[in-house]
Design a protein around this motif. Structure first.
Motif, mmCIF file in Angstrom:
data_model
loop_
_atom_site.group_PDB
_atom_site.id
_atom_site.type_symbol
_atom_site.label_atom_id
_atom_site.label_comp_id
_atom_site.label_asym_id
_atom_site.label_seq_id
_atom_site.Cartn_x
_atom_site.Cartn_y
_atom_site.Cartn_z
ATOM 1 N N ALA A 168 0.894 -1.129 -0.078
ATOM 2 C CA ALA A 168 -0.056 0.055 0.033
ATOM 3 C C ALA A 168 0.905 1.428 0.062
ATOM 4 C CB ALA A 168 -0.881 -0.138 0.992
ATOM 5 N N PHE A 169 2.030 0.979 0.563
ATOM 6 C CA PHE A 169 2.904 2.295 0.783
ATOM 7 C C PHE A 169 4.169 2.170 -0.082
ATOM 8 C CE2 PHE A 169 0.054 2.641 4.247
ATOM 9 C CZ PHE A 169 -0.406 3.881 4.262
ATOM 10 N N LEU A 207 -6.758 -10.078 3.870
ATOM 11 C CA LEU A 207 -6.579 -8.697 4.169
ATOM 12 C C LEU A 207 -6.566 -7.793 3.141
ATOM 13 C CD1 LEU A 207 -6.262 -6.901 6.459
ATOM 14 C CD2 LEU A 207 -3.657 -7.206 6.400
ATOM 15 N N LEU A 208 -7.678 -6.864 3.043
ATOM 16 C CA LEU A 208 -7.716 -6.216 1.682
ATOM 17 C C LEU A 208 -7.204 -4.815 2.146
ATOM 18 C CD1 LEU A 208 -11.348 -7.309 0.919
ATOM 19 C CD2 LEU A 208 -9.237 -8.090 -0.200
ATOM 20 N N GLY A 209 -7.562 -4.498 3.399
ATOM 21 C CA GLY A 209 -7.131 -3.073 3.877
ATOM 22 C C GLY A 209 -7.101 -2.700 5.306
ATOM 23 N N PHE A 210 -6.930 -1.698 5.772
ATOM 24 C CA PHE A 210 -6.915 -1.507 7.088
ATOM 25 C C PHE A 210 -6.853 -0.005 7.678
ATOM 26 C CE2 PHE A 210 -2.468 -1.603 5.379
ATOM 27 C CZ PHE A 210 -2.022 -0.304 6.048
ATOM 28 N N HIS A 211 -7.449 0.103 8.812
ATOM 29 C CA HIS A 211 -7.509 1.728 9.506
ATOM 30 C C HIS A 211 -6.996 1.492 10.970
ATOM 31 C CE1 HIS A 211 -9.952 5.577 10.339
ATOM 32 N NE2 HIS A 211 -8.801 5.569 10.856
ATOM 33 N N TRP A 212 -5.786 1.950 11.097
ATOM 34 C CA TRP A 212 -5.296 1.963 12.315
ATOM 35 C C TRP A 212 -5.464 3.178 13.099
ATOM 36 C CZ3 TRP A 212 0.766 0.083 13.341
ATOM 37 C CH2 TRP A 212 0.718 -0.018 14.694
ATOM 38 N N THR A 213 -6.237 3.306 14.276
ATOM 39 C CA THR A 213 -6.335 4.404 15.034
ATOM 40 C C THR A 213 -5.723 4.725 16.209
ATOM 41 O OG1 THR A 213 -7.988 3.529 16.369
ATOM 42 C CG2 THR A 213 -8.685 4.252 14.268
ATOM 43 N N LYS A 214 -5.146 5.864 16.721
ATOM 44 C CA LYS A 214 -4.490 6.081 17.787
ATOM 45 C C LYS A 214 -5.079 7.089 18.563
ATOM 46 C CE LYS A 214 0.133 7.721 18.829
ATOM 47 N NZ LYS A 214 1.636 8.055 18.273
ATOM 48 N N GLY A 232 -4.721 2.160 4.898
ATOM 49 C CA GLY A 232 -4.064 1.608 3.798
ATOM 50 C C GLY A 232 -5.135 0.568 3.079
ATOM 51 N N VAL A 233 -5.207 0.324 1.671
ATOM 52 C CA VAL A 233 -5.622 -0.514 0.961
ATOM 53 C C VAL A 233 -4.661 -1.313 0.224
ATOM 54 C CG1 VAL A 233 -7.431 -0.762 -0.713
ATOM 55 C CG2 VAL A 233 -8.122 0.814 1.158
ATOM 56 N N ASP A 234 -5.075 -2.300 0.021
ATOM 57 C CA ASP A 234 -3.879 -3.416 -0.612
ATOM 58 C C ASP A 234 -4.166 -3.112 -2.292
ATOM 59 O OD1 ASP A 234 -2.424 -5.349 -2.099
ATOM 60 O OD2 ASP A 234 -2.940 -6.895 -0.581
#
Length: 294
Positions: A168-169, A207-214, A232-234
């Motif tokens: 993703a990055f 796993l297709l994507g993620f949202h990591w919060t803080k 991020g999204v794959d």
């Protein structure tokens, strides 16, 4: 004026040096209104993440007057407010060596810009901090068909998250190079909460994507803030609208925890991400600048 000492280089800091660097950074933040070191550099200062880089320390007598960290021709630099305009910043740059070099300046400060120009650096990259109220309504953005969201499991999701994060990055100079050690150092931080680390998966649990919060605790005039830490999204399994749906899912999680403000960091040049965040109601709050010497 206290005599400036030669810059000292160290591969690892002692406990007292760690305290001195963090105290220097706190003094600079109090005057400048923005913290001068990124999370990644703080982890390296504390020794939580192994590094091939070098810590540079400039002293006025026996007091730490300036600090820089350099790795792979990139780094950050800060001078204690009491010792500015006494040559410490230039001495740290000289100790960093000749040739290509990139330094982050947190906050778009005219003094930093003038210092960079005097030393042969040009403005190369801009990182925006954007904010929005979580008291305002969030749009209804459904997940794509066949996609669900679940929490991150450190026992089983680390390696495949790293693989998706890298894809993703792939063109991001910092985020795309994360290692297992980088990930686990964040998992060891007091703020880490797997319930706020949302994974988008299909029926096969791919796993297709993620949202990591803080969540940042309240400090000074700032309330507690919920951050879109990494989103991020794959690209190999991209589902239309997944980035927006994950964004809203994470923001709803933060709002349900009682947070009233959200922030994020995004490159000014990332037009697609900036457009998404503006659609979600974010506005530019602060600016960081990356200066480069060719």
């Amino acid at each position: 004026m206290t005599m400036r000492q030669p810059v000292r280089a160290a591969g690892r800091l002692s406990a007292s040096e760690v305290d001195d660097v963090l105290a220097l950074a706190a003094a600079a933040a109090e005057l400048d209104g923005t913290y001068p070191l990124s999370e990644d550099i703080v982890l390296r200062v504390r020794g939580d993440v192994a590094t091939q880089g070098v810590h540079l320390l400039s002293y006025a007598g026996d007091r730490l007057a300036g600090y820089a960290f350099v790795e792979d021709a990139a780094g950050e630099l800060v001078v204690h407010p009491q010792f500015r305009r006494q040559g410490h910043g230039s001495a740290l740059l000289a100790a960093a060596g000749d040739g290509p070099l990139r330094f982050w300046a947190h906050g778009d400060d005219p003094g930093s810009a003038a210092f960079a120009e005097r030393n042969g650096f040009h403005r190369a990259r801009v990182l925006w901090q954007m904010r929005r109220s979580l008291l305002e309504p969030l749009p209804d953005v459904p997940l794509p068909d066949g996609v669900t969201v679940r929490a991150f499991n450190p026992d089983s999701d680390e390696q495949r998250w790293l693989e998706v994060n890298a894809r993703a990055f792939a063109h991001h100079p910092e985020q795309g190079r994360w290692t297992l050690e980088d990930l686990r150092s964040r998992e060891a931080e007091p703020w880490f909460d797997p319930a706020g680390f949302l994974l988008a998966v299909d029926i096969a649990d791919t796993l297709l994507g993620f949202h990591w919060t803080k969540v940042h605790p309240a400090a000074g005039d700032d309330p507690a803030i919920g951050e879109i830490y990494v989103l991020g999204v794959d690209p190999g399994g991209h589902r239309r609208g997944l980035g927006a749906a994950l964004s809203v899912a994470g923001l709803r999680h933060l709002a349900s925890a009682g947070l009233t403000v959200s922030n994020l960091y995004v490159d000014e040049s990332n037009a697609a991400a900036v457009a998404l965040y503006r659609r979600l109601g974010y506005q530019v709050y602060k600016t960081d600048v990356n200066y480069q010497r060719s």
